[in-house]
Motif scaffolding. Structure first.
Motif, PDB file in Angstrom:
ATOM      1  N   ALA A  40       0.841  -1.208   0.000  1.00 32.13           N
ATOM      2  CA  ALA A  40       0.000   0.000   0.000  1.00 32.13           C
ATOM      3  C   ALA A  40       0.871   1.252   0.000  1.00 32.13           C
ATOM      4  CB  ALA A  40      -0.929  -0.002   1.208  1.00 32.13           C
ATOM      5  N   GLY A  41       1.945   1.248   0.791  1.00 36.20           N
ATOM      6  CA  GLY A  41       2.853   2.395   0.818  1.00 36.20           C
ATOM      7  C   GLY A  41       3.506   2.640  -0.528  1.00 36.20           C
ATOM      8  N   GLY A  42       3.929   1.569  -1.196  1.00 38.77           N
ATOM      9  CA  GLY A  42       4.523   1.714  -2.532  1.00 38.77           C
ATOM     10  C   GLY A  42       3.518   2.241  -3.541  1.00 38.77           C
ATOM     11  N   ALA A  43       2.297   1.707  -3.499  1.00 34.04           N
ATOM     12  CA  ALA A  43       1.250   2.153  -4.428  1.00 34.04           C
ATOM     13  C   ALA A  43       0.880   3.617  -4.173  1.00 34.04           C
ATOM     14  CB  ALA A  43       0.023   1.264  -4.301  1.00 34.04           C
ATOM     15  N   LEU A  44       0.761   3.996  -2.904  1.00 36.86           N
ATOM     16  CA  LEU A  44       0.436   5.395  -2.586  1.00 36.86           C
ATOM     17  C   LEU A  44       1.587   6.328  -2.965  1.00 36.86           C
ATOM     18  CD1 LEU A  44      -1.378   4.858   0.808  1.00 36.86           C
ATOM     19  CD2 LEU A  44      -2.379   5.873  -1.267  1.00 36.86           C
ATOM     20  N   GLY A  45       2.813   5.820  -2.918  1.00 37.00           N
ATOM     21  CA  GLY A  45       3.955   6.607  -3.383  1.00 37.00           C
ATOM     22  C   GLY A  45       3.859   6.911  -4.868  1.00 37.00           C
ATOM     23  N   ILE A  46       3.396   5.939  -5.639  1.00 37.68           N
ATOM     24  CA  ILE A  46       3.210   6.165  -7.080  1.00 37.68           C
ATOM     25  C   ILE A  46       2.083   7.154  -7.312  1.00 37.68           C
ATOM     26  CG2 ILE A  46       2.503   5.053  -9.245  1.00 37.68           C
ATOM     27  CD1 ILE A  46       4.181   2.625  -8.332  1.00 37.68           C
ATOM     28  N   VAL A  47       1.030   7.056  -6.524  1.00 37.44           N
ATOM     29  CA  VAL A  47      -0.075   8.026  -6.618  1.00 37.44           C
ATOM     30  C   VAL A  47       0.444   9.435  -6.324  1.00 37.44           C
ATOM     31  CG1 VAL A  47      -2.235   8.745  -5.502  1.00 37.44           C
ATOM     32  CG2 VAL A  47      -1.888   6.354  -6.119  1.00 37.44           C
ATOM     33  N   ALA A  48       1.257   9.577  -5.277  1.00 35.16           N
ATOM     34  CA  ALA A  48       1.838  10.883  -4.941  1.00 35.16           C
ATOM     35  C   ALA A  48       2.730  11.389  -6.063  1.00 35.16           C
ATOM     36  CB  ALA A  48       2.625  10.787  -3.637  1.00 35.16           C
ATOM     37  N   THR A  49       3.419  10.473  -6.718  1.00 34.90           N
ATOM     38  CA  THR A  49       4.284  10.843  -7.843  1.00 34.90           C
ATOM     39  C   THR A  49       3.476  11.486  -8.959  1.00 34.90           C
ATOM     40  OG1 THR A  49       5.871   9.102  -7.354  1.00 34.90           O
ATOM     41  CG2 THR A  49       5.836   9.924  -9.599  1.00 34.90           C
ATOM     42  N   PHE A  50       2.316  10.920  -9.265  1.00 40.59           N
ATOM     43  CA  PHE A  50       1.483  11.504 -10.323  1.00 40.59           C
ATOM     44  C   PHE A  50       1.053  12.922  -9.955  1.00 40.59           C
ATOM     45  CE2 PHE A  50       0.610   6.962 -11.516  1.00 40.59           C
ATOM     46  CZ  PHE A  50       1.272   7.028 -12.735  1.00 40.59           C
ATOM     47  N   GLY A  51       0.721  13.138  -8.689  1.00 40.57           N
ATOM     48  CA  GLY A  51       0.375  14.492  -8.249  1.00 40.57           C
ATOM     49  C   GLY A  51       1.549  15.444  -8.379  1.00 40.57           C
ATOM     50  N   ALA A  52       2.727  14.981  -8.003  1.00 37.03           N
ATOM     51  CA  ALA A  52       3.924  15.822  -8.097  1.00 37.03           C
ATOM     52  C   ALA A  52       4.256  16.142  -9.550  1.00 37.03           C
ATOM     53  CB  ALA A  52       5.110  15.132  -7.424  1.00 37.03           C
ATOM     54  N   TYR A  53       4.167  15.140 -10.414  1.00 36.73           N
ATOM     55  CA  TYR A  53       4.448  15.378 -11.834  1.00 36.73           C
ATOM     56  C   TYR A  53       3.426  16.334 -12.436  1.00 36.73           C
ATOM     57  CZ  TYR A  53       8.085  11.783 -12.222  1.00 36.73           C
ATOM     58  OH  TYR A  53       9.234  11.051 -12.115  1.00 36.73           O
ATOM     59  N   TYR A  54       2.156  16.143 -12.085  1.00 36.88           N
ATOM     60  CA  TYR A  54       1.132  17.044 -12.611  1.00 36.88           C
ATOM     61  C   TYR A  54       1.399  18.482 -12.141  1.00 36.88           C
ATOM     62  CZ  TYR A  54      -3.288  18.903 -14.170  1.00 36.88           C
ATOM     63  OH  TYR A  54      -4.237  19.643 -14.825  1.00 36.88           O
ATOM     64  N   GLY A  55       1.702  18.624 -10.854  1.00 35.35           N
ATOM     65  CA  GLY A  55       1.981  19.957 -10.319  1.00 35.35           C
ATOM     66  C   GLY A  55       3.190  20.599 -10.971  1.00 35.35           C
ATOM     67  N   GLY A  56       4.249  19.825 -11.154  1.00 35.41           N
ATOM     68  CA  GLY A  56       5.458  20.365 -11.780  1.00 35.41           C
ATOM     69  C   GLY A  56       5.253  20.697 -13.242  1.00 35.41           C
ATOM     70  N   LEU A  57       4.565  19.839 -13.956  1.00 31.21           N
ATOM     71  CA  LEU A  57       4.374  20.051 -15.390  1.00 31.21           C
ATOM     72  C   LEU A  57       3.298  21.081 -15.697  1.00 31.21           C
ATOM     73  CD1 LEU A  57       4.742  16.387 -16.667  1.00 31.21           C
ATOM     74  CD2 LEU A  57       6.399  18.258 -16.851  1.00 31.21           C
ATOM     75  N   SER A  58       2.335  21.281 -14.792  1.00 32.95           N
ATOM     76  CA  SER A  58       1.292  22.274 -15.068  1.00 32.95           C
ATOM     77  C   SER A  58       1.886  23.672 -15.110  1.00 32.95           C
ATOM     78  CB  SER A  58       0.160  22.196 -14.048  1.00 32.95           C
ATOM     79  OG  SER A  58       0.617  22.553 -12.766  1.00 32.95           O
ATOM     80  N   GLY A  59       2.915  23.920 -14.331  1.00 34.26           N
ATOM     81  CA  GLY A  59       3.599  25.218 -14.416  1.00 34.26           C
ATOM     82  C   GLY A  59       4.417  25.332 -15.680  1.00 34.26           C
ATOM     83  N   LEU A  60       5.034  24.226 -16.078  1.00 32.11           N
ATOM     84  CA  LEU A  60       5.847  24.214 -17.293  1.00 32.11           C
ATOM     85  C   LEU A  60       4.983  24.320 -18.539  1.00 32.11           C
ATOM     86  CD1 LEU A  60       8.659  23.824 -18.581  1.00 32.11           C
ATOM     87  CD2 LEU A  60       8.229  21.370 -18.494  1.00 32.11           C
TER      88      LEU A  60
END
Length: 185
Positions: free
Chosen positions: A143-163
């Motif tokens: 569950a921790g690994g899966a939630l880490g991947i979910v958090a990654t998608f949020g981080a990528y979306y946040g980083g790329l939305s500015g770009l």
């Protein structure tokens, strides 16, 4: 956000045993050089915006240091070259310091949805991983690994939305900035 997400993605994929890789030393490269150095530099350059980047830069440096043989952390918790349960519990304590991420999540409520989502998912992931270190429950680790991947998608979306904003890119590849709205009522 991209450095944060990349370190978490690498760590989560290894936690999940992707490609039958279980030795976490590959995270060292991302945690020290990409996450640690880059986030610390961004934190220094944007100090007026807050401390979250510097904090996660420091977190990544310390996480990477767990796997540096010269630091000797794993060796200190080993008996005859075999890592003991005490080391696993020490990692659990290290990950339990997710309360700082919870505080950042509360503080981020006035920012974008992607930041709140990323930090909230990170809190859940770190809590599951920490609990797994203490209980040995493989389901919590997954569950921790899966939630880490979910958090990654949020981080990528946040980083790329500015770009990929209107000022930076063509209209065809823009991402909408998910902004939370507040009323003054």
């Amino acid at each position: 956000m991209l450095a944060y997400g990349t370190v978490f993605l690498c760590s989560s994929l290894i936690t999940l045993g992707t490609g039958n890789v279980h030795t976490p030393n590959m995270v060292l490269v991302f945690a020290m050089f990409y996450g640690g150095i880059m986030q610390t530099l961004v934190g220094m350059w944007s100090l007026f915006l807050g401390v979250v980047f510097s904090t996660y830069g420091g977190f990544n440096f310390t996480y990477g240091a767990l796997y540096l043989p010269r630091i000797g952390l794993a060796q200190a918790y080993s008996v005859n070259g075999v890592v003991t349960e005490e080391f696993t519990h020490a990692i659990g304590i290290f990950l339990a310091i997710c309360w700082i991420t919870f505080l950042f999540c509360i503080g981020s409520l006035r920012t974008t949805f992607s930041v709140v989502f990323t930090l909230g998912s990170t809190v859940c992931a770190l809590c599951c991983l920490s609990a797994s270190c203490f209980t040995g429950n493989a389901h919590l680790n997954t569950a921790g690994g899966a939630l880490g991947i979910v958090a990654t998608f949020g981080a990528y979306y946040g980083g790329l939305s500015g770009l990929y904003s209107g000022e930076c890119t063509f209209k065809a590849i823009r991402l909408p900035p998910l902004v939370l709205s507040y009323s003054n009522a």
